[in-house]
Scaffold this active site. Structure first.
Site, PDB file in Angstrom:
ATOM      1  N   ARG A  21      -0.732  -1.702   3.790  1.00 42.67           N
ATOM      2  CA  ARG A  21      -1.338  -2.029   2.506  1.00 42.67           C
ATOM      3  C   ARG A  21      -0.694  -1.144   1.442  1.00 42.67           C
ATOM      4  O   ARG A  21      -0.487   0.061   1.671  1.00 42.67           O
ATOM      5  CB  ARG A  21      -2.847  -1.802   2.544  1.00 42.67           C
ATOM      6  CG  ARG A  21      -3.584  -2.575   3.625  1.00 42.67           C
ATOM      7  CD  ARG A  21      -3.638  -4.072   3.307  1.00 42.67           C
ATOM      8  NE  ARG A  21      -4.258  -4.820   4.393  1.00 42.67           N
ATOM      9  CZ  ARG A  21      -3.596  -5.480   5.331  1.00 42.67           C
ATOM     10  NH1 ARG A  21      -2.267  -5.473   5.335  1.00 42.67           N
ATOM     11  NH2 ARG A  21      -4.231  -6.143   6.275  1.00 42.67           N
ATOM     12  N   ASP A  36       7.227  -3.128   2.291  1.00 40.45           N
ATOM     13  CA  ASP A  36       6.925  -4.551   2.179  1.00 40.45           C
ATOM     14  C   ASP A  36       5.714  -4.768   1.285  1.00 40.45           C
ATOM     15  O   ASP A  36       5.489  -5.872   0.798  1.00 40.45           O
ATOM     16  CB  ASP A  36       6.678  -5.173   3.551  1.00 40.45           C
ATOM     17  CG  ASP A  36       6.488  -6.682   3.455  1.00 40.45           C
ATOM     18  OD1 ASP A  36       7.428  -7.365   2.977  1.00 40.45           O
ATOM     19  OD2 ASP A  36       5.409  -7.189   3.826  1.00 40.45           O
ATOM     20  N   GLU A  69       1.007  -4.372  -7.006  1.00 42.70           N
ATOM     21  CA  GLU A  69       1.695  -5.498  -6.396  1.00 42.70           C
ATOM     22  C   GLU A  69       1.366  -6.761  -7.179  1.00 42.70           C
ATOM     23  O   GLU A  69       0.187  -7.057  -7.358  1.00 42.70           O
ATOM     24  CB  GLU A  69       1.256  -5.639  -4.935  1.00 42.70           C
ATOM     25  CG  GLU A  69       2.115  -6.584  -4.130  1.00 42.70           C
ATOM     26  CD  GLU A  69       1.797  -6.540  -2.638  1.00 42.70           C
ATOM     27  OE1 GLU A  69       1.365  -7.589  -2.120  1.00 42.70           O
ATOM     28  OE2 GLU A  69       1.970  -5.482  -2.022  1.00 42.70           O
ATOM     29  N   HIS A 104       6.388  -8.411   0.122  1.00 39.35           N
ATOM     30  CA  HIS A 104       5.232  -8.794   0.932  1.00 39.35           C
ATOM     31  C   HIS A 104       5.547 -10.048   1.759  1.00 39.35           C
ATOM     32  O   HIS A 104       4.800 -11.029   1.740  1.00 39.35           O
ATOM     33  CB  HIS A 104       3.992  -9.026   0.051  1.00 39.35           C
ATOM     34  CG  HIS A 104       2.711  -8.775   0.792  1.00 39.35           C
ATOM     35  ND1 HIS A 104       1.583  -8.263   0.188  1.00 39.35           N
ATOM     36  CD2 HIS A 104       2.365  -8.953   2.090  1.00 39.35           C
ATOM     37  CE1 HIS A 104       0.607  -8.142   1.055  1.00 39.35           C
ATOM     38  NE2 HIS A 104       1.067  -8.557   2.229  1.00 39.35           N
TER      39      HIS A 104
END
Length: 306
Positions: free
Chosen positions: A219, A243, A248, A267
Site C-alpha cells: 500500500r 508499484d 496515488e 499500480h
C-alpha cells in the site's frame, strides 16, 4: 443464489458464477451477493435487505473502510470478502521484476553503449544478499519460491511470528526492529493499518544500510514518500521499486520520476484481466462457505481493517 455485479459488469466473472448455477440480476432484484469492483464513490448508498455477502474484486479495502462503507453495512449483518491471495503469483512476479530492475539499474540506461555508471552500480540478487518480506502472507510465500534460485537469506515478518515455508527465519512484526539494520532488501506487503502507516519513514531509513533497497507492492502509505525521496536523492538508500505510492497517482512532476535509482510502475502488479479471470470462482467458493455457515476463505475482519 442471485448476484449482481457493480459498478460495471464483466462477462468472465458472470459466466463463472452462472456456470455454478447462480443467477445474475440487477441490484433492485434483491440479490444475495454483490460482486464489487469499484471505489467508494461507486458503492450503493443502500443495499437491499436480501444482500448477505459483498465480494470485493481486489485485496485492498482501505478506501471502502475509510469511507465508512464496511462498518455501515456490517452493522446490518452484511459480510465482506476481499480477493486476498487470489493474485499471489502475479504480484510476486511483479515484485521480482521491480527488484531486478532496481539492482540492474534499468532506469539508468541511456544511449551510451559503454555506460560507466552501469558498470559501477549494477548488482546481482544472488551475491550473498539478505531480504526481508514485511507482511509474509500468500504473496510473500509465492515470492520466496520465486527467489529460491538466487540463494538469498530470507526473513519472513508476519503478525504471529509463525514459521513461513521457504524462509530462513520468521519474525513477529512486534519483534522485527533489528531487521532494518542488517538486510539488503525490504519488500513491503503488509496491509495498511495505523500501526503500519509510514512504517518506512526517516527514522527507519536511518537504521538501514546506505546500500538497502525498498520495494513497495503493498500500500502506498506504508512509505513516507518525502523521506524516501530525500534518502534516494542523497544516497542514503541504494534504490526503490514502487508499484504503489502516496499520493496515488503520483503527480507527473514528482521528483521520484526523475531519479535513476527509483523504478515506478503505476499500480499494475496485478491487472484487471487477471482479476476478471479469477474473481468469479472465488465469489462462488465464498458463497458456498457462507451458505454452509462457515467463515469465508477471504472474509474481511471489518474491525481489524483487513
Amino acid at each position: 443464489m442471485k448476484f449482481t455485479y457493480l459498478p460495471k459488469p464483466k462477462n468472465e466473472p458472470i459466466a463463472a458464477l452462472e456456470a455454478k448455477g447462480h443467477q445474475h440480476v440487477a441490484l433492485e432484484d434483491n440479490p444475495d451477493l454483490v460482486l464489487f469492483g469499484g471505489g467508494p464513490k461507486d458503492f450503493p448508498d443502500e443495499l437491499p435487505d436480501s444482500v448477505k455477502v459483498v465480494q470485493i474484486q481486489y485485496a485492498g479495502i482501505e478506501g471502502l473502510l475509510e469511507a465508512g462503507i464496511l462498518s455501515k453495512h456490517a452493522a446490518n449483518g452484511v459480510r465482506f470478502a476481499n480477493a486476498g491471495g487470489l493474485y499471489d503469483d502475479t504480484v510476486a512476479e511483479s515484485t521480482l521484476a521491480l527488484l531486478l530492475a532496481v539492482e540492474h539499474r534499468m532506469k539508468a540506461v541511456d544511449r551510451e553503449w559503454n555506460n560507466t555508471q552501469l558498470f559501477k552500480e549494477k548488482e546481482y540478487l544472488f551475491d550473498n544478499k539478505k531480504l526481508a518480506i514485511i507482511g509474509a502472507g500468500g504473496i510473500g510465500k509465492t515470492l520466496i519460491r520465486f527467489l529460491q534460485p538466487f540463494g538469498m537469506e530470507i526473513t519472513a515478518v508476519n503478525r504471529s511470528g509463525n514459521p513461513v515455508d521457504g524462509a530462513d527465519r520468521s519474525v513477529a512484526m512486534k519483534d522485527a526492529g533489528e531487521i532494518w539494520a542488517d538486510h539488503d532488501y525490504f519488500v513491503l506487503l503488509t496491509p495498511l493499518t495505523e500501526e503500519t502507516r509510514h512504517m518506512v519513514n526517516a527514522q527507519r531509513i536511518e537504521q538501514m544500510k546506505d546500500t538497502a533497497v525498498v520495494v513497495n507492492v503493498g500500500r502506498g502509505p506504508l512509505v513516507d514518500t518525502q523521506a524516501l525521496t530525500q534518502a534516494l536523492a542523497d544516497g542514503h538508500l541504494r534504490g526503490a521499486g514502487l508499484d504503489v505510492t502516496e499520493p496515488e497517482p503520483l503527480p507527473a512532476d514528482h521528483e521520484l520520476w526523475g531519479l535513476d535509482n527509483c523504478v515506478i510502475t503505476p499500480h499494475v502488479a496485478n491487472i484487471p484481466r487477471f482479476m476478471e479471470r479469477r474473481i468469479g470462482g472465488l465469489a462462488a467458493k465464498n458463497w458456498e462457505l457462507y451458505a454452509a455457515g462457515e467463515k469465508m476463505a477471504t472474509e474481511v475482519d471489518v474491525d481489524a481493517g483487513y
